[in-house]
Design a protein around this motif. Sequence first.
Motif, short mmCIF file in Angstrom:
data_model
loop_
_atom_site.label_atom_id
_atom_site.label_comp_id
_atom_site.label_asym_id
_atom_site.label_seq_id
_atom_site.Cartn_x
_atom_site.Cartn_y
_atom_site.Cartn_z
N GLU A 175 0.89 -1.35 0.05
CA GLU A 175 0.09 -0.03 -0.02
C GLU A 175 0.71 1.34 0.00
OE1 GLU A 175 -3.13 2.31 2.74
OE2 GLU A 175 -2.56 0.07 3.31
N LEU A 176 0.51 2.32 -0.81
CA LEU A 176 1.18 3.56 -1.03
C LEU A 176 0.19 4.52 0.07
CD1 LEU A 176 1.96 4.09 -4.39
CD2 LEU A 176 3.67 3.60 -2.72
N MET A 177 0.62 4.70 1.26
CA MET A 177 0.02 5.37 2.19
C MET A 177 0.16 6.86 1.78
SD MET A 177 -0.26 3.57 5.91
CE MET A 177 -1.77 4.17 6.39
N GLY A 178 -0.20 7.98 2.30
CA GLY A 178 -0.05 9.39 2.02
C GLY A 178 1.45 9.64 1.99
N PRO A 179 2.00 9.41 3.00
CA PRO A 179 3.42 9.93 2.94
C PRO A 179 4.40 9.42 1.76
CG PRO A 179 2.63 9.49 5.31
CD PRO A 179 1.78 8.87 4.34
N LEU A 180 3.76 8.08 1.32
CA LEU A 180 4.75 7.54 0.23
C LEU A 180 4.17 7.68 -1.01
CD1 LEU A 180 5.31 3.58 1.39
CD2 LEU A 180 6.76 5.56 1.24
N ALA A 181 3.12 8.24 -1.43
CA ALA A 181 2.24 8.36 -2.55
C ALA A 181 3.20 9.19 -3.28
CB ALA A 181 0.93 8.80 -2.40
N PRO A 182 3.91 10.40 -3.15
CA PRO A 182 4.34 11.37 -4.19
C PRO A 182 5.56 10.63 -4.67
CG PRO A 182 3.82 12.40 -2.10
CD PRO A 182 3.53 10.95 -1.84
N GLN A 183 6.22 9.54 -4.04
CA GLN A 183 7.32 8.96 -4.68
C GLN A 183 7.14 8.07 -5.62
OE1 GLN A 183 10.32 7.60 -1.70
NE2 GLN A 183 8.92 8.26 0.18
N ALA A 184 5.87 7.44 -5.84
CA ALA A 184 5.53 6.84 -6.95
C ALA A 184 4.63 7.31 -7.76
CB ALA A 184 5.15 5.20 -6.52
N MET A 185 3.70 8.12 -7.46
CA MET A 185 2.47 8.64 -7.98
C MET A 185 2.58 10.31 -8.41
SD MET A 185 -0.31 6.69 -5.94
CE MET A 185 -1.63 7.42 -6.92
N ILE A 186 2.02 10.48 -9.12
CA ILE A 186 1.58 12.10 -9.54
C ILE A 186 0.06 12.23 -10.00
CG2 ILE A 186 2.65 12.05 -11.67
CD1 ILE A 186 3.80 14.75 -11.25
N GLY A 187 -0.65 13.12 -9.52
CA GLY A 187 -1.82 13.55 -10.05
C GLY A 187 -2.89 12.20 -10.23
#
Length: 599
Positions: free
Chosen positions: A308-320
């Motif tokens: 799971e990409l929780m909030g703190p991790l999301a920007p490292q793998a996701m954009i928009g």
Amino acid sequence: MNSLWLRGILVACLACALPMKASVAAPTSPADPEKVLRYVFVAPETGFDPAITRDLYSALVVQSVFETLFTYDYLARPAKLIPLTAEALPEVSADGKTYTIRLKKGIYFADDPAFNGKKRELTMADYVYSYKRLFDPRLASPHSWLLEGKVVGLDEVAEQARKTNHFDYDAKVAGFELLDRYTLRIHLKQSDFNLGMILAHEPTSAIAREVVDKYHDAQGQVMANPVGTGPYKLTNWVRGARMTLTANPDFRGSVWDFQPSSDPGDQEIVAKLKGKRMPQIGRIEISVMVEDQSRLLAFEGDEVDITELMGPLAPQAMIGGKLKPEFVKRGVQLSRIVDPEISYYYWNMKDPVLGGLSKEKIALRRAIAMAHNVQEEIKVVWNDEAIALQYPIPPGIVGYDPDYKSSLQFDPAAANALLDKFGYKIGSDGWRTLPDGKPLQVRYSARADSNGQQQSEMWKKTYDLIHIKMVGDLKTFPDLLKAEKECQLQSRTAPWIADYPDGDNFMQLFYGPNIGQNNNGCSKIPEYDVLYAETQKLPAGPERDLLYHKMARILEVYAPARIGYARYRNMIAQPRVIGYKKHPILHTEWMYFDIDKTK
């Protein structure tokens, strides 16, 4: 990360909910032992007794080992109830007070010494026994609310047990009418059109009496020896570190036969999986990784298949809201939903500082609620991977109102004025005191990880705005849950993910009789409790919605809690994972997808 260590990891649960056509093949599991799924828990498990377990992570294992009568269609959105061990959906009387349920024949518990070398068939008596366990005072189950006040005669047997501290499992309960080994008729005290969904919730899973007799602890709990009829067996468990689920060799199996929803990705899933015998995955290895970065590194190092990409991790793998190009190029898959949850802030209504219904205590809680900037928390703590909520029922759940607007909004000036008015004076040190002049200090509890630390810092900022001294209190997840159930926490941000897709599952969080179960803030507000009892007599619809609106306003007036947000759940999977899609209600889905072992 040590890949060998990770591969020795716990094994994840849930495969339990078999929403597929019964197979006509031999009753042996089709799972391939060479297909291994490596999964991660973001917090430690607590144990695997369906009647006791109340955390999401333990529930993953429970749903893999045990089975309920009903479950949910893997692809249907909104969530759709389907049979699991039952032959069909329940036959419900027109008044919603009588349910007749027929069980499939030839379902067996996994082999275990508790059965003395004999094959043990599942019967409806096992479900009745399991439902009774929820009311055993020795167990102190947090799930008795599921059937409390509903089944004819059950509360009376439970009351007698409370007097003697002994539950008579052989006592007749008129509401549980066993027509034969495979047919149960449930008689309710009043109409309840949600019972089918309740009987799909894992606390109502079937557990054998022999297993409880053999493995129970001093409290009657069986947290370490789960034995069920489900597709997996727990074959290794290192507490708080790793678990392994191995396919139950005698599991009956089923054929994958789901219809696509409106989601365009469903057609591809159907093309890859339709007609396969399930489960396909032979072993699930689960590791507990509390720190965000460790999980992402393990995934990038190909040591984990789904995480799971929780909030703190999301920007490292996701954009928009989408995967970054480098992840797409590698074939990484993203399944993204808004969780059917509310993360809400509560103040312990039994606490001598924050609790109570006097005007000054209400003013204190309302002021704190108005001083907190939910949008800023979403941005700072969750990297915008959440949506702010106004209503106690989240999107995707029956009863949700997208147009509702809470009266508790971010307004620190009004919050300070309210505290001034009710005698919370600012002393020479800059901090407010109680109206009697004694020091005022609030303790905020959170998980002992980086995310919990961020939440604590955000709330420290909130309390600083209104000149109230706050101290942080970081605990392990199991310790938080234990203290919360005993009304020992003063304040916390509590997430609640839907057990079943109806507003009742959220409004019960603030119902007085549910203290010690799911009422984490230990609130008891008479007006709210009366209205909640009235909603139990109504089917979903405008009449019930009107009561829910009144209840939501009562929560805002007395402020035992403030509704915060619902988080996005971003699940990423390696290219070898075939047909994975995050379900809004089922905790795990490995019963319904496959692994390409050649990759």
